[in-house]
Scaffold this active site. Structure first.
Site, PDB file in Angstrom:
ATOM      1  N   LYS A   1      90.440 -62.439  18.304  1.00 51.37           N
ATOM      2  CA  LYS A   1      91.612 -63.279  18.023  1.00 51.37           C
ATOM      3  C   LYS A   1      92.801 -62.426  17.591  1.00 51.37           C
ATOM      4  CE  LYS A   1      91.294 -66.075  14.477  1.00 51.37           C
ATOM      5  NZ  LYS A   1      89.884 -65.693  14.381  1.00 51.37           N
TER       6      LYS A   1
ATOM      7  N   THR B   1      93.253 -59.314  18.322  1.00 54.81           N
ATOM      8  CA  THR B   1      93.656 -58.532  19.489  1.00 54.81           C
ATOM      9  C   THR B   1      94.595 -59.333  20.376  1.00 54.81           C
ATOM     10  OG1 THR B   1      91.528 -57.371  19.420  1.00 54.81           O
ATOM     11  CG2 THR B   1      92.781 -57.219  21.472  1.00 54.81           C
TER      12      THR B   1
ATOM     13  N   ARG C   1      96.653 -61.353   8.565  1.00 57.65           N
ATOM     14  CA  ARG C   1      95.998 -61.161   7.274  1.00 57.65           C
ATOM     15  C   ARG C   1      95.593 -59.698   7.101  1.00 57.65           C
ATOM     16  NH1 ARG C   1      90.962 -64.666   7.640  1.00 57.65           N
ATOM     17  NH2 ARG C   1      91.184 -64.035   9.812  1.00 57.65           N
TER      18      ARG C   1
ATOM     19  N   LYS D   1      81.373 -57.353  11.255  1.00 57.64           N
ATOM     20  CA  LYS D   1      82.385 -57.962  12.104  1.00 57.64           C
ATOM     21  C   LYS D   1      83.506 -57.004  12.483  1.00 57.64           C
ATOM     22  CE  LYS D   1      85.274 -62.088  12.459  1.00 57.64           C
ATOM     23  NZ  LYS D   1      86.568 -61.407  12.657  1.00 57.64           N
TER      24      LYS D   1
ATOM     25  N   ALA E   1      88.292 -67.659   6.287  1.00 59.45           N
ATOM     26  CA  ALA E   1      88.470 -69.068   6.649  1.00 59.45           C
ATOM     27  C   ALA E   1      87.196 -69.883   6.476  1.00 59.45           C
ATOM     28  CB  ALA E   1      88.962 -69.187   8.088  1.00 59.45           C
TER      29      ALA E   1
ATOM     30  N   PHE F   1      88.705 -67.394  11.981  1.00 60.03           N
ATOM     31  CA  PHE F   1      87.593 -68.046  12.669  1.00 60.03           C
ATOM     32  C   PHE F   1      88.094 -69.116  13.630  1.00 60.03           C
ATOM     33  CE2 PHE F   1      85.082 -66.395   8.923  1.00 60.03           C
ATOM     34  CZ  PHE F   1      84.411 -65.440   9.652  1.00 60.03           C
TER      35      PHE F   1
ATOM     36  N   PHE G   1      86.387 -59.565  28.482  1.00 62.31           N
ATOM     37  CA  PHE G   1      85.578 -58.406  28.124  1.00 62.31           C
ATOM     38  C   PHE G   1      85.094 -57.712  29.396  1.00 62.31           C
ATOM     39  CE2 PHE G   1      85.815 -60.429  24.118  1.00 62.31           C
ATOM     40  CZ  PHE G   1      85.362 -59.558  23.136  1.00 62.31           C
TER      41      PHE G   1
ATOM     42  N   TRP H   1      93.238 -55.878  25.475  1.00 62.75           N
ATOM     43  CA  TRP H   1      92.512 -54.719  24.938  1.00 62.75           C
ATOM     44  C   TRP H   1      92.766 -53.504  25.827  1.00 62.75           C
ATOM     45  CZ3 TRP H   1      89.291 -50.736  25.850  1.00 62.75           C
ATOM     46  CH2 TRP H   1      88.664 -50.132  24.748  1.00 62.75           C
TER      47      TRP H   1
END
Length: 552
Positions: free
Chosen positions: A67, A69, A90, A101, A269, A297, A377, A406
């Site tokens: 998210k 990214t 954040r 994570k 979150a 999230f 991906f 990415w």
């Protein structure tokens, strides 16, 4: 190259140049070295003229779906198109950085830099919050030790200690052992710093005076006759506030493509409200024409909390919502095991897409245009991407785009940027999910039914007792912050996809009057996470020259 190698190869602009691009003079920032700074407050300007874009997502896999990214890549794409843009994110917590994570700086060629600094100690905000929180804890116990003038019941102190790392050993502790001079023995525990009410307060405060007012409202526990005790009663609000005098200032950095990024605050979150600070977002809105921000999230957590908790304080509603989806997360929600997510599975993708549908519908309930960004991906096949895009466009009837930020930075989101700009120009009327005067049960039930797709809320015995007490205190109509697993729309992490007819079980409430809401603890969600069997810390190192490796 991996994320850290890409970051280390970056050529950053001086932070004074980044600030100048936003219209900030050198005396309006406080540099922390050459490439990061704090923004002095207040910043003058109007937030109404700018477009606010909220990035949220579907329910993720344990590794996250990129998210941040996409947020960075979308900001860079808007900059490539000549827009005056700022990103508002954040700050990362060391818990996920050292755990599983990862950080919160994006990835690949869609990163904010300096990545190592931001993911580690940055400008010290997390440490300041930790010290301020634990200073308050020490002052509470000292008050009890030194005669307990306020008649605080040690068994009803609800202000735990915090640490900004995942440490399951500290979830439940006993303190005050060692005799009369070592304090009053009682049961206690630690939360992770990002779950601290001080974090929520920092992220919802409008200025330093508001910060102190909110800190004074914090309920730290109850007296023997069950009356709430606040920081104001302890007369230490000023002391706690002064420890945060620098932390309240938003931090300015840049992306790899030199797009300004304001990074400030970091509540999770799933156990907090999951949004960066109001001050950071307002500052970005005053300085840029387009602001891309995110909520943690999925849309069931950070997205809902942005709309119902942050928006009323911010004073502006989003002009568009971007929901990030990935093929692998939808296959995960369709029943595929984590180890098989890189194998093509069109049937599981079709089944799991119901999760995306639920999130799109929940955000549309607020009356804001929705766009879907499919974060590609390397393992995604063309057939999977084609099927997913067709489903979103034909069945959900919202714009959807295959993004490759990415690998390609802002160049991988140019079509997405066009669609988002178009969405922000659409007429929309923001519709609150619930009314401020609704009671807590009504608010929770509305969230469960309209956002999660569930049936009802069930209160366990402790929560029922608390609710009766809160009604006597006049707290029963505050906004509600749901603490819930991020992996499911329900409170059961294993119930994937788009479950229906489920109930959300609330085991207890935590009053956070300084933040201005009540936290509802559901299921078995924890406010102090644990480290995985193979924490990311095992792969990190630093050489004699100070070069870091293994940080993603």
């Amino acid at each position: 190259m991996n994320d850290i190698e890409i970051s280390q190869a970056a050529k950053e602009d001086p932070i004074t140049d980044v600030a100048a691009g936003l219209g900030l003079s050198a005396d309006q920032i406080e540099p922390y070295g050459a490439v990061k700074a704090k923004i002095k407050l207040p910043v003058k300007g109007d937030i109404k003229h700018s477009k606010l874009i909220l990035v949220t997502s579907i329910n993720p896999t344990p590794a996250g779906e990129g998210k941040s990214t996409v947020t960075v890549g979308l900001g860079d794409a808007l900059k490539r198109q000549g827009k005056k843009v700022a990103i508002a994110l954040r700050e990362p917590s060391l818990g996920p950085v050292m755990g599983m994570k990862g950080g919160a700086t994006g990835g690949g060629y869609a990163q904010v830099v300096p990545m190592e600094d931001i993911n580690l100690h940055f400008t010290g905000d997390m440490h300041a919050l930790t010290e301020a929180h634990d200073t308050l804890a020490a002052l509470i116990d000292n008050h009890i030790q030194q005669g307990n003038e306020l008649n605080i019941d040690p068994r009803q102190v609800i202000w735990k200690r915090v640490l900004d790392i995942n440490d399951r050993e500290l979830r439940q502790t006993v303190i005050g052992l060692g005799g009369r001079t070592s304090g009053v023995p009682r049961q206690d525990g630690f939360d992770i710093t990002v779950a601290s009410e001080l974090m929520a307060i920092l992220c919802l405060s409008k200025n330093l005076a508001d910060l102190k007012t909110r800190i004074n409202r914090i309920v730290i526990g109850y007296t023997y006759d069950k009356k709430p005790v606040t920081v104001a009663d302890l007369k230490v609000g000023g002391a706690i506030t002064l420890l945060l005098k620098d932390a309240i200032k938003p931090n300015l950095v840049q992306t790899l493509e030199h797009t300004p990024a304001i990074i400030h605050g970091g509540p999770f979150a799933n156990i907090a409200h999951g949004c960066n600070s109001v001050l950071a977002t307002q500052t970005a809105l005053k300085l840029a024409d387009y602001v891309v921000t995110e909520a943690g999230f999925g849309a069931d957590l950070g997205g809902e909390k942005f709309m119902d908790i942050k928006t009323p304080v911010l004073g502006k509603t989003p002009d568009a919502v971007v929901i990030v989806a990935t093929v692998r997360a939808l296959k995960y929600n369709g029943g595929v095991n984590k180890k098989d997510l890189e194998t093509e599975n069109l049937d599981a993708l079709a089944t799991g897409s119901a999760n995306l549908k639920r999130h799109v519908e929940s955000m549309q309930r607020y009356g804001v245009p929705v766009v879907v960004a499919v974060n590609r991906f390397n393992s995604d096949t063309d057939a999977e991407i084609k099927q997913l895009l067709a489903y979103i466009k034909n069945d959900l009837q919202v714009p959807a785009f295959d993004t490759t930020v990415w690998a390609n930075g802002g160049g991988g989101a140019l079509d997405l940027a066009d669609a988002v700009v178009n969405a922000t120009n659409q007429s929309s009327t923001f519709k609150p999910l619930y009314q401020p005067d609704d009671d807590l049960v009504t608010k929770m039930t509305t969230i469960v039914q309209k956002i999660y797709g569930g049936k009802d809320v069930v209160l366990e015995s402790k929560a029922k007792r608390q609710l009766r007490r809160f009604a006597k205190y006049g707290w029963d109509k505050l906004p509600v912050c749901m603490a819930k697993t991020q992996y499911s729309l329900s409170d059961n992490a294993k119930s994937l996809g788009a479950p229906t007819d489920f109930t959300i079980h609330v085991r207890e409430f935590v009053p956070k009057l300084g933040a201005g809401f009540i936290v509802a603890m559901t299921g078995n969600v924890l406010t102090m996470p644990g480290l995985p069997k193979h924490p990311a810390a095992l792969d990190m190192d630093i050489d004699a020259d100070g070069k870091i490796t293994g940080l993603f």
